[in-house]
Design a protein around this motif. Structure first.
Motif, PDB file in Angstrom:
ATOM      1  N   THR A 206       0.821  -1.214   0.000  1.00 47.41           N
ATOM      2  CA  THR A 206       0.000   0.000   0.000  1.00 47.41           C
ATOM      3  C   THR A 206       0.857   1.267   0.000  1.00 47.41           C
ATOM      4  O   THR A 206       0.657   2.147  -0.829  1.00 47.41           O
ATOM      5  CB  THR A 206      -0.921   0.011   1.237  1.00 47.41           C
ATOM      6  OG1 THR A 206      -1.487  -1.292   1.385  1.00 47.41           O
ATOM      7  CG2 THR A 206      -2.027   1.013   1.074  1.00 47.41           C
ATOM      8  N   VAL A 207       1.816   1.334   0.924  1.00 42.40           N
ATOM      9  CA  VAL A 207       2.615   2.559   1.023  1.00 42.40           C
ATOM     10  C   VAL A 207       3.398   2.844  -0.261  1.00 42.40           C
ATOM     11  O   VAL A 207       3.307   3.947  -0.808  1.00 42.40           O
ATOM     12  CB  VAL A 207       3.522   2.535   2.275  1.00 42.40           C
ATOM     13  CG1 VAL A 207       4.530   3.677   2.237  1.00 42.40           C
ATOM     14  CG2 VAL A 207       2.682   2.626   3.531  1.00 42.40           C
ATOM     15  N   PRO A 208       4.147   1.858  -0.823  1.00 39.52           N
ATOM     16  CA  PRO A 208       4.871   2.179  -2.064  1.00 39.52           C
ATOM     17  C   PRO A 208       3.944   2.592  -3.208  1.00 39.52           C
ATOM     18  O   PRO A 208       4.264   3.509  -3.951  1.00 39.52           O
ATOM     19  CB  PRO A 208       5.596   0.872  -2.402  1.00 39.52           C
ATOM     20  CG  PRO A 208       5.672   0.127  -1.145  1.00 39.52           C
ATOM     21  CD  PRO A 208       4.486   0.523  -0.329  1.00 39.52           C
ATOM     22  N   LEU A 209       2.770   1.948  -3.294  1.00 37.54           N
ATOM     23  CA  LEU A 209       1.876   2.277  -4.406  1.00 37.54           C
ATOM     24  C   LEU A 209       1.206   3.633  -4.232  1.00 37.54           C
ATOM     25  O   LEU A 209       0.759   4.237  -5.201  1.00 37.54           O
ATOM     26  CB  LEU A 209       0.805   1.195  -4.582  1.00 37.54           C
ATOM     27  CG  LEU A 209       1.293  -0.099  -5.227  1.00 37.54           C
ATOM     28  CD1 LEU A 209       0.163  -1.113  -5.292  1.00 37.54           C
ATOM     29  CD2 LEU A 209       1.838   0.160  -6.624  1.00 37.54           C
ATOM     30  N   THR A 210       1.104   4.120  -2.994  1.00 38.89           N
ATOM     31  CA  THR A 210       0.467   5.415  -2.799  1.00 38.89           C
ATOM     32  C   THR A 210       1.505   6.515  -2.590  1.00 38.89           C
ATOM     33  O   THR A 210       1.173   7.629  -2.200  1.00 38.89           O
ATOM     34  CB  THR A 210      -0.504   5.385  -1.597  1.00 38.89           C
ATOM     35  OG1 THR A 210       0.187   4.845  -0.484  1.00 38.89           O
ATOM     36  CG2 THR A 210      -1.718   4.544  -1.887  1.00 38.89           C
ATOM     37  N   ILE A 215       3.824  12.012  -1.334  1.00 37.14           N
ATOM     38  CA  ILE A 215       4.745  13.108  -1.639  1.00 37.14           C
ATOM     39  C   ILE A 215       3.995  14.403  -1.918  1.00 37.14           C
ATOM     40  O   ILE A 215       4.347  15.461  -1.387  1.00 37.14           O
ATOM     41  CB  ILE A 215       5.675  12.706  -2.799  1.00 37.14           C
ATOM     42  CG1 ILE A 215       6.670  11.675  -2.260  1.00 37.14           C
ATOM     43  CG2 ILE A 215       6.424  13.913  -3.357  1.00 37.14           C
ATOM     44  CD1 ILE A 215       7.397  10.903  -3.280  1.00 37.14           C
ATOM     45  N   SER A 216       2.905  14.322  -2.693  1.00 38.11           N
ATOM     46  CA  SER A 216       2.109  15.537  -2.937  1.00 38.11           C
ATOM     47  C   SER A 216       1.629  16.132  -1.629  1.00 38.11           C
ATOM     48  O   SER A 216       1.717  17.344  -1.414  1.00 38.11           O
ATOM     49  CB  SER A 216       0.865  15.207  -3.770  1.00 38.11           C
ATOM     50  OG  SER A 216       1.219  15.014  -5.079  1.00 38.11           O
ATOM     51  N   GLY A 217       1.124  15.264  -0.748  1.00 37.51           N
ATOM     52  CA  GLY A 217       0.618  15.744   0.528  1.00 37.51           C
ATOM     53  C   GLY A 217       1.699  16.405   1.354  1.00 37.51           C
ATOM     54  O   GLY A 217       1.493  17.472   1.937  1.00 37.51           O
ATOM     55  N   ILE A 218       2.886  15.773   1.390  1.00 31.56           N
ATOM     56  CA  ILE A 218       3.995  16.331   2.164  1.00 31.56           C
ATOM     57  C   ILE A 218       4.336  17.732   1.669  1.00 31.56           C
ATOM     58  O   ILE A 218       4.461  18.678   2.454  1.00 31.56           O
ATOM     59  CB  ILE A 218       5.230  15.393   2.091  1.00 31.56           C
ATOM     60  CG1 ILE A 218       4.968  14.123   2.915  1.00 31.56           C
ATOM     61  CG2 ILE A 218       6.488  16.103   2.580  1.00 31.56           C
ATOM     62  CD1 ILE A 218       6.086  13.106   2.865  1.00 31.56           C
ATOM     63  N   ILE A 219       4.434  17.873   0.337  1.00 33.80           N
ATOM     64  CA  ILE A 219       4.797  19.181  -0.216  1.00 33.80           C
ATOM     65  C   ILE A 219       3.682  20.198   0.054  1.00 33.80           C
ATOM     66  O   ILE A 219       3.943  21.335   0.456  1.00 33.80           O
ATOM     67  CB  ILE A 219       5.042  19.078  -1.736  1.00 33.80           C
ATOM     68  CG1 ILE A 219       6.073  18.005  -2.034  1.00 33.80           C
ATOM     69  CG2 ILE A 219       5.424  20.418  -2.325  1.00 33.80           C
ATOM     70  CD1 ILE A 219       7.490  18.378  -1.885  1.00 33.80           C
ATOM     71  N   LEU A 220       2.420  19.764  -0.138  1.00 32.65           N
ATOM     72  CA  LEU A 220       1.295  20.686   0.040  1.00 32.65           C
ATOM     73  C   LEU A 220       1.171  21.183   1.470  1.00 32.65           C
ATOM     74  O   LEU A 220       0.662  22.268   1.714  1.00 32.65           O
ATOM     75  CB  LEU A 220      -0.013  20.008  -0.358  1.00 32.65           C
ATOM     76  CG  LEU A 220      -0.285  19.918  -1.851  1.00 32.65           C
ATOM     77  CD1 LEU A 220      -1.599  19.195  -2.099  1.00 32.65           C
ATOM     78  CD2 LEU A 220      -0.343  21.316  -2.453  1.00 32.65           C
TER      79      LEU A 220
END
Lengths: 290, 282
Positions: A206-210, A215-220
Motif C-alpha cells: 500500500t505505502v509504495p503504491l500510494t 509526496i504531494s501531501g507532504i509538499i502541500l
C-alpha cells in the motif's frame, strides 16, 4: 484546440487583461521586493533615514540573513514544519484510508467533514485553539476536574506544531484520498493471499503504491507551514518565532524593509525548491506508475 | 477460513474495523471540538467564557453595537463583493484562453498564472505593501473617501483570487462539447453570439463556483490584508486579530460565528454547484 494565429483578436482580448493585471500587481511588486533585497537604508546627515534607500548596494542583507540568530530561526522553521508535516501524514493517512474503504454513501459526507474546517477562517480556527489551550482554557478546566494542572500549554513550540497540524491536515487528506482511491485493491488481496500479514501488506504494497499521493501531501503541507505567520504569531508568541514572523517584524516593528525583502526571497527560494522536488518525484513516478 | 467470516470482516473491509472507527471519531473530535465550543460559547452568559452559565444573545447584540466591528465587517463584505466580480471576469478570461488556444510558451504561462497560488502569502503581502508604498498608491488611496480607500486591498485580493477562479472555470470547460460551438458557427452565429449564447451558459456553474470561492478567499484573507491595509481601513479578520491579541472574549466568539456561517454557506453552495458536471457526463 486552435492555434492562436487563427484568431489573434480573440486571443489578445482574452489574454491581455489577466496578464496585465498579474504583471502590475504581482510581477512588478515582486520586482520591487527583489531590488529592495539588494538595497540598504540611506544615510542622511550621518543618521539612518526612515524612508530613503540606497538601491542595489550589494548582498549585505543576504549575508546578514546567514547570521547565526537568523540561521537558527530558519532551521527552527524547517524542523517545526517538518514535524507538523510528519504528524499530518500520520493522522491523515488512516483518515484517507478509512474514507476509501467506507461505504459509498458515506464517502461524500466524510470528505466534506474533512474539508469543511479548511473553509473556516484560519484566524478563527487559531482563536478556537487559544480558547482550548490557554491557562484558564477548556483543556485545563477538564484537567482540573481530575486534579491536574493547570499547565501552560500556549506560547511554545508544541502549541505551534499542534496548530499547524490542526490547520493544514485537509491538505494532506485530499491527495492521499485521491491516490488510495485509485489503488487497485487486487494487489492488496494478492499480497494477503500470498501470506503477507496486514502490516507487511501495508508497508510493502500500500505505502509504495500510494507514494505519489504521500509526496504531494507532504509538499502541500510543508510549503504553507514553512511560510506560516499567523499560527506561530498567535500560538507561539515570542518563544516560537518562525521565519514568517521575522519577516513581519522587519516590515512592521523593526522597519528594516531591505532585510525583510531578502528574507522573503529566501523563503520563496525554499518554496520553489520544495515544488521542484515534487516535480522531480512526479517525473520519476510516471516511469514506474502502475 | 473464509466461511467463518461474518459480513464486514473480510481482510479488506477496513471500513468496518473498530480501531479505525475509534480513530476517526477521535480525529474528528479534535478537529471539530474547538470550533463547536467556540460557537456554543458565543451564546454563553459568562463574561470569561470558560464555564457555561446560561443561554443569551447579548454577545451578538454587543458585537452588533460595536461600531468598529461592524465597520470592519462592512469593509470586508464590500471588498469581497468587488474583488469577486473583477476576479471572476479575469479568471474566466484566463480559463478561456488556456482552454481554447495553443500558443508558444503555454506551459510557462500556466506556471506564471499559478504563481500567486503557490508563493507564501506573507511574501505576496510584503511585496504588495512595498509596491503600494513606493508607487505612491498607498498614499493616494488612503486620502480617498470610503469605499475608494479600500482600493489597494481590492487590488491585492483580486490578484490572489483570480488564478483560483481560472482553475475552477477551466475544469468546468474541459467537459464542453466543442461540436456545439462549431454547430453555432456553422449556423451563422458570430464569435460574440456563440460566446454569449453557447459558452457562457455552459460555463455558468463554473463561474458561480469560482465566484463563491473568490468570495470566501477574499472574506477570509488575513495575511495579505494585514500588510496592504492602511491605518484607517480595517477588515474583519484584521479587526478580530487585534481583538484576539488582547485576549479571549465572548464578543469575538459571536463575531466569529457570524463569519463561519457566511463562509460555510458560500462553500456548501459552491460544492453543490460544482457537482452537476459529473452527473450530466454519464
Amino acid at each position: 484546440m486552435e492555434n492562436w494565429k487563427q484568431n489573434p483578436r480573440v486571443f489578445w482580448t482574452l489574454g491581455i487583461p489577466p496578464s496585465l493585471w498579474l504583471l502590475a500587481f504581482f510581477i512588478i511588486p515582486l520586482g520591487f521586493l527583489f531590488v529592495m533585497s539588494f538595497s540598504d537604508k540611506a544615510m542622511v546627515d550621518g543618521q539612518v533615514s526612515i524612508t530613503g534607500y540606497d538601491y542595489l548596494t550589494g548582498f549585505t542583507n543576504y549575508i546578514r540573513a546567514f547570521d547565526s540568530l537568523y540561521l537558527g530561526i530558519m532551521w527552527k522553521s524547517v524542523w517545526i514544519s517538518a514535524l507538523a508535516t510528519a504528524l499530518c501524514l500520520l493522522t491523515a493517512y488512516p483518515i484517507a484510508f478509512g474514507i476509501c474503504f467506507a461505504k459509498d454513501k458515506w464517502k461524500p459526507l466524510l470528505l466534506l467533514l474533512v474539508v469543511l474546517p479548511f473553509w473556516i477562517n484560519l484566524l478563527i480556527r487559531t482563536y478556537a485553539l487559544i480558547a482550548v489551550f490557554r491557562t484558564q482554557g477548556y483543556l485545563n478546566k477538564i484537567l482540573g476536574w481530575v486534579g491536574l494542572g493547570p499547565y501552560e500549554m500556549l506560547y511554545n513550540n508544541f502549541a505551534v506544531v499542534f496548530g499547524l497540524v490542526y490547520v493544514y491536515m485537509p491538505f494532506m487528506v485530499l491527495p492521499l484520498y485521491a491516490t488510495i482511491e485509485r489503488l487497485d485493491k487486487s494487489y492488496l488481496e494478492a499480497s494477503l493471499d500470498l501470506g503477507g500479514s496486514q502490516f507487511q501488506t501495508f508497508m510493502r504494497v500500500t505505502v509504495p503504491l500510494t507514494m505519489p499521493g504521500i509526496i504531494s501531501g507532504i509538499i502541500l503541507v510543508f510549503i504553507p507551514c514553512l511560510g506560516s505567520f499567523l499560527t506561530p504569531d498567535l500560538l507561539g508568541g515570542a518563544n516560537a518565532l518562525m521565519i514568517g514572523n521575522v519577516i513581519e517584524r522587519q516590515f512592521k516593528a523593526a522597519n528594516d524593509w531591505p532585510f525583510g525583502s531578502a528574507l522573503s526571497f529566501l523563503l520563496m527560494y525554499a518554496t520553489f525548491g520544495a515544488l521542484a522536488l515534487r516535480y522531480l518525484f512526479t517525473l520519476r513516478s510516471k516511469g514506474v506508475d502502475v | 477460513m473464509a466461511a467463518q467470516l461474518k459480513p464486514g470482516q473480510g481482510p479488506l473491509d477496513y471500513g468496518s474495523r473498530t480501531w479505525l472507527k475509534v480513530l476517526f471519531a477521535a480525529i474528528f473530535f479534535v478537529l471539530y471540538a474547538p470550533i463547536i465550543t467556540l460557537v456554543a460559547f458565543s451564546f454563553n452568559t459568562d463574561k470569561r467564557g470558560v464555564v457555561w452559565r446560561g443561554f443569551t444573545l447579548d454577545n451578538y447584540t454587543k458585537a452588533w453595537n460595536n461600531a468598529s466591528l461592524i465597520e470592519a465587517l462592512t469593509n470586508s463584505l464590500v471588498i469581497a463583493v468587488i474583488a469577486t466580480v473583477i476576479a471572476t471576469v479575469l479568471g474566466a478570461l484566463t480559463a478561456l484562453l488556456m482552454w481554447r488556444f495553443r500558443f508558444p510558451f503555454k506551459g510557462a504561462y500556466e506556471g506564471f498564472m499559478a504563481l500567486p497560488i503557490v508563493i507564501p502569502e506573507i511574501c505576496m503581502g510584503v511585496a504588495l505593501l512595498l509596491f503600494f508604498v513606493s508607487s505612491g498608491m498607498m498614499g493616494l488611496f488612503v486620502a480617498l473617501p470610503w469605499p475608494l480607500n479600500l482600493g489597494n486591498i481590492i487590488f491585492a485580493h483580486v490578484t490572489f483570487c483570480f488564478p483560483f477562479v481560472a482553475v475552477v472555470v477551466r475544469s468546468r470547460l474541459v467537459g464542453f462539447n466543442r461540436q456545439l460551438e462549431e454547430a453555432s458557427k456553422d449556423l451563422g452565429a458570430s464569435e460574440w453570439q456563440t460566446f454569449w449564447s453557447i459558452i457562457v451558459p455552459f460555463m455558468k456553474p463554473g463561474l458561480i463556483a469560482g465566484a463563491l470561492l473568490a468570495f470566501t478567499l477574499s472574506l477570509d484573507d488575513f495575511v495579505i490584508t494585514f500588510f496592504t491595509s492602511g491605518p484607517e481601513t480595517v477588515t474583519f479578520p484584521v479587526k478580530v486579530y487585534s481583538l484576539v491579541r488582547r485576549g479571549v472574549s465572548p464578543e469575538i466568539n459571536a463575531a466569529s460565528t457570524v463569519l463561519i456561517v457566511i463562509t460555510v454557506v458560500a462553500t456548501v453552495l459552491a460544492m453543490k454547484l460544482q457537482a452537476p458536471p459529473k452527473a450530466d457526463k454519464g
